[in-house]
Design a protein around this motif. Structure first.
Motif, PDB file in Angstrom:
ATOM      1  N   CYS A  64       0.923  -1.197   0.039  1.00 57.62           N
ATOM      2  CA  CYS A  64      -0.144   0.094  -0.233  1.00 57.62           C
ATOM      3  C   CYS A  64       0.778   1.357  -0.065  1.00 57.62           C
ATOM      4  O   CYS A  64       1.917   1.347   0.514  1.00 57.62           O
ATOM      5  CB  CYS A  64      -0.970   0.066   1.228  1.00 57.62           C
ATOM      6  N   CYS A  73      -3.616   0.194  -3.011  1.00 57.80           N
ATOM      7  CA  CYS A  73      -3.075  -1.029  -2.501  1.00 57.80           C
ATOM      8  C   CYS A  73      -3.003  -1.865  -3.752  1.00 57.80           C
ATOM      9  O   CYS A  73      -3.794  -1.989  -4.602  1.00 57.80           O
ATOM     10  CB  CYS A  73      -3.635  -1.546  -1.367  1.00 57.80           C
ATOM     11  N   TYR A  84      -4.911  -7.457  -7.821  1.00 56.54           N
ATOM     12  CA  TYR A  84      -5.996  -6.702  -7.769  1.00 56.54           C
ATOM     13  C   TYR A  84      -5.257  -5.384  -7.451  1.00 56.54           C
ATOM     14  O   TYR A  84      -4.159  -5.405  -6.795  1.00 56.54           O
ATOM     15  CB  TYR A  84      -6.868  -6.902  -6.596  1.00 56.54           C
ATOM     16  N   GLY A  86      -6.225  -1.038  -6.232  1.00 56.69           N
ATOM     17  CA  GLY A  86      -7.452  -0.204  -6.237  1.00 56.69           C
ATOM     18  C   GLY A  86      -7.036   0.690  -4.956  1.00 56.69           C
ATOM     19  O   GLY A  86      -6.340   0.612  -4.111  1.00 56.69           O
ATOM     20  N   PHE A  88      -7.998   2.333  -1.482  1.00 56.85           N
ATOM     21  CA  PHE A  88      -8.466   1.890  -0.097  1.00 56.85           C
ATOM     22  C   PHE A  88      -8.965   3.110   0.888  1.00 56.85           C
ATOM     23  O   PHE A  88      -8.268   4.093   0.681  1.00 56.85           O
ATOM     24  CB  PHE A  88      -7.533   1.122   0.396  1.00 56.85           C
ATOM     25  N   VAL A 116     -14.142  -8.823  -4.395  1.00 57.01           N
ATOM     26  CA  VAL A 116     -14.259  -7.983  -5.212  1.00 57.01           C
ATOM     27  C   VAL A 116     -14.183  -8.509  -6.499  1.00 57.01           C
ATOM     28  O   VAL A 116     -12.827  -8.941  -7.045  1.00 57.01           O
ATOM     29  CB  VAL A 116     -13.060  -6.733  -5.209  1.00 57.01           C
ATOM     30  N   VAL A 121     -10.183  -9.870  -1.613  1.00 53.46           N
ATOM     31  CA  VAL A 121      -9.087  -8.596  -1.212  1.00 53.46           C
ATOM     32  C   VAL A 121      -9.244  -8.584   0.303  1.00 53.46           C
ATOM     33  O   VAL A 121     -10.249  -8.349   0.922  1.00 53.46           O
ATOM     34  CB  VAL A 121      -9.702  -7.444  -2.063  1.00 53.46           C
ATOM     35  N   PRO A 134     -11.434  -1.797   0.945  1.00 54.30           N
ATOM     36  CA  PRO A 134     -11.254  -1.372  -0.561  1.00 54.30           C
ATOM     37  C   PRO A 134     -12.324  -0.533  -0.802  1.00 54.30           C
ATOM     38  O   PRO A 134     -13.476  -0.594  -0.308  1.00 54.30           O
ATOM     39  CB  PRO A 134     -11.683  -2.733  -1.190  1.00 54.30           C
ATOM     40  N   SER A 136     -14.190   0.104  -3.389  1.00 50.73           N
ATOM     41  CA  SER A 136     -15.379  -0.278  -3.892  1.00 50.73           C
ATOM     42  C   SER A 136     -16.101  -1.250  -3.364  1.00 50.73           C
ATOM     43  O   SER A 136     -17.441  -1.551  -3.484  1.00 50.73           O
ATOM     44  CB  SER A 136     -14.827  -1.196  -5.121  1.00 50.73           C
ATOM     45  N   TYR A 138     -16.572  -0.643   0.412  1.00 49.50           N
ATOM     46  CA  TYR A 138     -16.401   0.026   1.666  1.00 49.50           C
ATOM     47  C   TYR A 138     -17.519  -0.344   2.636  1.00 49.50           C
ATOM     48  O   TYR A 138     -17.273  -0.787   3.741  1.00 49.50           O
ATOM     49  CB  TYR A 138     -16.079   1.656   1.597  1.00 49.50           C
TER      50      TYR A 138
END
Length: 152
Positions: A64, A73, A84, A86, A88, A116, A121, A134, A136, A138
């Motif tokens: 991260c 991360c 993955y 994306g 966070f 995800v 994840v 993450p 997306s 949360y």
């Protein structure tokens, strides 16, 4: 040397070889793998749950970092392929987390995850006690953490 003594030595040798083999297998499977190309230098290795027997090493690399007003991360598999990447969001914290605070606790970070797409994840636990979820997923991550808080 009598045939009985020879048999005892052969059996003792085989038992010793078996013990050395099992100890060696456990040692080998408990060592973190070398960092593959494409995995960030600050990544930590998250061991997959143990299967109880000496087995091939399993797990993922997690890194991260703070970039452009957001925490990103990335998860790579044991061989370095990206699984993955994306944004966070910190759980129950207002404001960003700086790069200096992004020290991942690999033992806690392997415990909880959200799905995800096709990838599980992890919720990222930091050594400071902060938790990253993450972006997306949360709301799902918050529900998971609240459920865990109620059971503890």
């Amino acid at each position: 040397m009598s045939p009985f003594e020879k048999a005892v030595y052969v059996i003792a040798g085989l038992v010793l070889l078996l013990i050395v083999g099992v100890v060696g297998a456990y040692w080998w499977t408990s060592r973190a793998p070398g960092r593959p190309p494409g995995v960030r230098a600050e990544a930590v290795f998250l061991w997959a749950p143990a299967v109880g027997l000496p087995a091939p090493r399993r797990g993922d690399w997690l890194a991260c970092w703070y970039e452009g007003k957001q925490t990103l991360c990335q998860i790579n598999d044991i061989d370095g392929s990206m699984e993955y990447a994306g944004a966070f969001i910190p759980y129950a914290r207002n404001g960003p987390i700086s790069n200096g605070e992004l020290r991942i606790d690999p033992m806690k970070s392997r415990l909880n995850a959200v799905k995800v797409g096709e990838v599980f994840v992890p919720l990222v636990y930091l050594e400071s006690g902060e938790i990253l979820i993450p972006a997306s997923k949360y709301e799902e991550g918050v529900r998971l953490l609240q459920r865990l808080e109620r059971t503890h």
